[in-house]
Design a protein around this motif. Structure first.
Motif, mmCIF file in Angstrom:
data_model
loop_
_atom_site.group_PDB
_atom_site.id
_atom_site.type_symbol
_atom_site.label_atom_id
_atom_site.label_comp_id
_atom_site.label_asym_id
_atom_site.label_seq_id
_atom_site.Cartn_x
_atom_site.Cartn_y
_atom_site.Cartn_z
ATOM 1 N N GLU A 476 1.000 -1.047 -0.173
ATOM 2 C CA GLU A 476 -0.020 -0.060 -0.003
ATOM 3 C C GLU A 476 0.918 1.301 -0.119
ATOM 4 O O GLU A 476 0.579 2.293 -0.619
ATOM 5 N N LEU A 479 2.032 1.704 -3.408
ATOM 6 C CA LEU A 479 1.053 2.405 -4.414
ATOM 7 C C LEU A 479 0.785 3.837 -4.067
ATOM 8 O O LEU A 479 0.411 4.597 -4.909
ATOM 9 N N MET A 497 -6.023 -2.928 1.426
ATOM 10 C CA MET A 497 -5.540 -4.234 0.874
ATOM 11 C C MET A 497 -4.950 -4.982 1.897
ATOM 12 O O MET A 497 -4.484 -4.612 2.763
ATOM 13 N N PHE A 514 3.673 1.588 -11.403
ATOM 14 C CA PHE A 514 2.252 1.997 -10.962
ATOM 15 C C PHE A 514 1.920 3.425 -11.407
ATOM 16 O O PHE A 514 1.030 3.757 -11.644
ATOM 17 N N VAL A 533 -7.691 2.085 -7.030
ATOM 18 C CA VAL A 533 -6.517 1.314 -7.036
ATOM 19 C C VAL A 533 -6.995 0.019 -6.013
ATOM 20 O O VAL A 533 -6.998 0.654 -4.769
ATOM 21 N N ARG A 534 -6.946 -0.952 -6.396
ATOM 22 C CA ARG A 534 -7.086 -2.318 -5.623
ATOM 23 C C ARG A 534 -6.259 -3.433 -5.551
ATOM 24 O O ARG A 534 -5.711 -3.441 -6.593
ATOM 25 N N GLY A 535 -5.884 -3.952 -4.561
ATOM 26 C CA GLY A 535 -4.919 -4.897 -4.692
ATOM 27 C C GLY A 535 -5.294 -6.325 -3.879
ATOM 28 O O GLY A 535 -6.147 -6.014 -2.862
ATOM 29 N N VAL A 544 -2.841 -6.322 -8.747
ATOM 30 C CA VAL A 544 -3.228 -5.007 -8.522
ATOM 31 C C VAL A 544 -4.207 -4.378 -9.676
ATOM 32 O O VAL A 544 -3.474 -4.810 -10.779
#
Length: 718
Positions: A476, A479, A497, A514, A533-535, A544
């Motif tokens: 995180e 990101l 996440m 990213f 943005v998700r992971g 991701v």
């Protein structure tokens, strides 16, 4: 290689066509020569089976016609003479019919000969009509001559058909002999006409006599012209002077003395008979040896021609195979050069490898003693190879020089940007005015983006990022750091996440990767939409998803980008479109990550980045934390003004070792929601200038401490 036909097929066709023509000509010549020779051998069978007997029949018919003429004239002193003549004619006719219809004779006949023989046999069969005309007592001399003349004319046409089977010289002799026999027949007809007319010829008889004498006078020199000098002698010995004078007198209306005429005509006719028979025997004697000689010549010509054809075939096949092998060897060498050696050599030169051009680029191989044109073609390929290699070497040097120049410029830009960031940090620490802090913060953010672009230029030119982390960094945080480098960072939302980290060696590259995808999503979507943005952890690593809600990409463009990301190629400076995807593909290939674009359910584009398991590491526990002089607890909240992560830290006494608690730098979903609610409440209240200044000062302190923490964790920038 498309088409067409192979060179082997074309060479074979080029050789086969003249060879087939040569074989055809040889077969035609051999067949024609052999046919002529066989025809000459058949002449003996035809002569003995038909011609001899036909001549006997004609002589018998001439005697019967003369006896019939005496009966028509009423001067027949011996009636038995006509019966005897008819008996001889019937015997000759029977013999001729039997021999001409025998198997040997029929087998030797050509279609034209068989047709003419059938016509002659039909004419011979009509002899009974002529006899009935004579026996009826009403026949005129002209009718008598016409009735018997049809049979003789048919026999002479049969002679002409049989003579066609000989060679040119013998055919000319046969034609002359047939003409001489026709002269004899015309003379016999004149004799019979004068006898039948007796002493009182009619005007019709005189006209017929004139026609017969004119035909005889016309035919005789033509027949003599076809005969050889030796063959003319027997005919030239026959004196027809008195006979011709008497015929002229009869035609002029003179008195017809039959007995005197007999005394003059019969010796002349006998001389013609002997001359015809003598020349016929001589011609037959020449035909058979000539046939054997022609056969020998035909066999010799056929054998020699066959040897020449076989030799031509062997030479043509060997030459064709040799040329085919030479061209095949040249083709293999050219294909190996074009498809294997040259591309591999150019690829190695592009990569900057050291290459031994003499060993790696030998001349195109050709067979020893090859055709000069093939050798010249191979030399041309060698020249093309040398030119291509020189161009590749020059291009590799140029590309390497451009890459080094770009790297040097990018490194200098990085150094200047880093100095600028440090200067901004100092200015932010010395400034407390809210508006000035806000402008400095924007400048700081702009400088951070400049650093990313300079780093991208380093990566595209073959270099590596200067920043490094030694310890594991939470995903995180990576990101969030990437989002901070995007121009419209306020629209990028990093959702909570699972807790896991990224190996420090890959942090800088992944953060850059990213950031490129986030900035691309923000640039191609509406200003009011967020980039999510998700992971999450998956079976093959950590996935991701970066999703925007823009207009999306056309199917063809998306497929082209996915192919480019799956198989990144060496950066081409001439292709300046979508440099971000070029950087993404290069970084993904370096660390084994997989980047895929797919349509978003909201109409935009979703970029999925699958980090391999080798990059994912667990976060260190409290026992694993390194010793420090003070314990620092760092938490991240999102400010309302900028949307960037703001770090706050608290310090305890120096007697405790530093501790990093789990999830201290990754707030839980409840904490995040409470923080967001608190931020929304703060937005509804109007801030005073002092509060704004305090907020920006806090933001400045957070950035400074964040950079210090990064440096303590192992980050360095160049």
């Amino acid at each position: 290689m498309t088409s067409g036909r192979s060179i082997r097929f074309k060479i074979s066709a080029l050789l086969v066509i003249p060879l087939v023509s040569l074989v055809g000509l040889w077969g035609f010549a051999a067949g024609t020569t052999s046919g002529d020779a066989l025809n000459l051998l058949k002449i003996d069978t035809l002569w003995r089976g038909a011609i001899d007997h036909a001549d006997t029949l004609v002589s018998a018919l001439q005697q019967e016609r003369l006896a019939s003429a005496e009966k028509v004239a009423g001067n027949q002193s011996d009636p038995a003479a006509l019966a005897a003549s008819r008996a001889r004619t019937d015997k000759a006719r029977k013999t001729f019919t039997e021999q001409a219809s025998s198997e040997d004779t029929v087998a030797a006949l050509s279609p034209d000969m068989a047709r003419q023989l059938k016509e002659t046999l039909t004419a011979v069969g009509e002899l009974a009509d002529a006899r009935r005309l004579v026996d009826g007592g009403s026949a005129t001399p002209a009718e008598l001559i016409a009735a018997y003349g049809e049979i003789s004319d048919s026999v002479h046409r049969l002679y002409a058909a049989f003579a066609l089977g000989t060679d040119l010289q013998l055919y000319q002799q046969a034609r002359g002999l047939i003409g001489a026999d026709q002269v004899r027949e015309l003379l016999n007809r004149e004799h019979a006409l004068i006898v039948a007319a007796a002493g009182a010829p009619s005007e019709a008889d005189r006209q017929l006599l004139a026609r017969l004498d004119g035909a005889r006078s016309y035919q005789y020199p033509r027949a003599m012209a076809d005969l050889e000098p030796a063959s003319r002698v027997p005919f030239q010995k026959v004196d027809t002077t008195v006979l011709d004078r008497m015929v002229t007198g009869y035609l002029a209306g003179g008195k017809n003395d039959v007995e005197l005429w007999r005394g003059v005509a019969e010796p002349v006719i006998k001389g013609y008979d002997e001359a015809v028979w003598k020349n016929g025997d001589a011609l037959l004697a020449r035909m058979e040896p000539a046939g054997y000689a022609i056969i020998l010549r035909a066999v010799a010509a056929g054998v020699l021609g066959l040897v020449a054809v076989i030799f031509s075939i062997i030479v043509s096949v060997r030459v064709g195979r040799r040329i085919t092998r030479e061209l095949a060897t040249l083709r293999r060498g050219a294909l190996e050069l074009a498809e294997l050696r040259l591309p591999e050599l150019v690829g190695r030169l592009r990569k900057g490898e050291s290459v031994d051009l003499v060993a790696e680029a030998p001349p195109v191989a050709v067979q020893a003693g090859s055709t000069s044109e093939v050798v010249d073609l191979a030399a041309a390929f060698d020249s093309v190879q040398s030119t291509a290699i020189d161009a590749a070497v020059e291009q590799a040097r140029l590309r390497q020089g451009i890459a080094e120049a770009l790297r040097n410029l990018a490194r200098r830009s990085q150094s200047l940007v880093q100095r600028q960031l440090k200067l901004l940090d100092e200015m932010q620490s010395q400034t407390e005015e809210p508006e000035a802090l806000e402008r400095l913060f924007r400048l700081d953010h702009l400088t951070t983006r400049m650093r990313r672009h300079a780093e991208g230029l380093v990566l595209l030119s073959g270099g590596t990022a200067g920043r490094r982390w030694r310890s594991t960094i939470p995903v995180e945080d990576v990101l969030s750091g990437a989002a901070a480098q995007v121009e419209e960072y306020t629209r990028v939302r990093v959702y909570p996440m699972p807790e896991c980290g990224v190996a420090g060696a890959a942090v800088a590259d992944l953060m850059h990767l990213f950031a490129e995808l986030m900035e691309n999503g923000a640039a191609f979507s509406s200003p009011g939409n967020e980039v999510s943005v998700r992971g999450e952890l998956v079976g093959r690593g950590f996935a991701v998803e970066i999703e925007d809600r823009g207009l999306g990409m056309p199917e063809e463009a998306r497929q082209a980008v996915n192919e480019r990301l799956a198989r990144p190629q060496e950066f081409d400076p001439s292709q300046t479109e979508r440099l971000g995807f070029a950087v993404v593909g290069m970084l993904a290939a370096r660390h084994g990550a997989v980047v895929t674009l797919k349509p978003s359910p909201y109409g935009g584009t979703t970029a999925i980045v699958l980090l391999p398991t080798s990059l994912i590491e667990p976060l260190p526990t409290v026992a694993d934390a390194p010793p420090e002089l003070e314990s620092v607890s760092v938490s991240v909240v999102r400010t309302t003004e900028t949307g960037l992560p703001r770090r706050t830290r608290t310090t305890t006494k120096n007697t405790e070792l530093p501790r990093r608690t789990r999830q201290a730098n990754l707030p839980q979903r409840g904490k995040q929601e409470q923080a967001d609610e608190r931020v929304r409440q703060e937005q509804t209240e109007e801030r005073s200038p002092e509060e704004t200044r305090a907020l920006l000062s806090s933001l400045q302190s957070g950035w400074q401490r964040g950079r210090q923490d990064s440096e303590k964790d192992g980050g360095s920038e160049s």
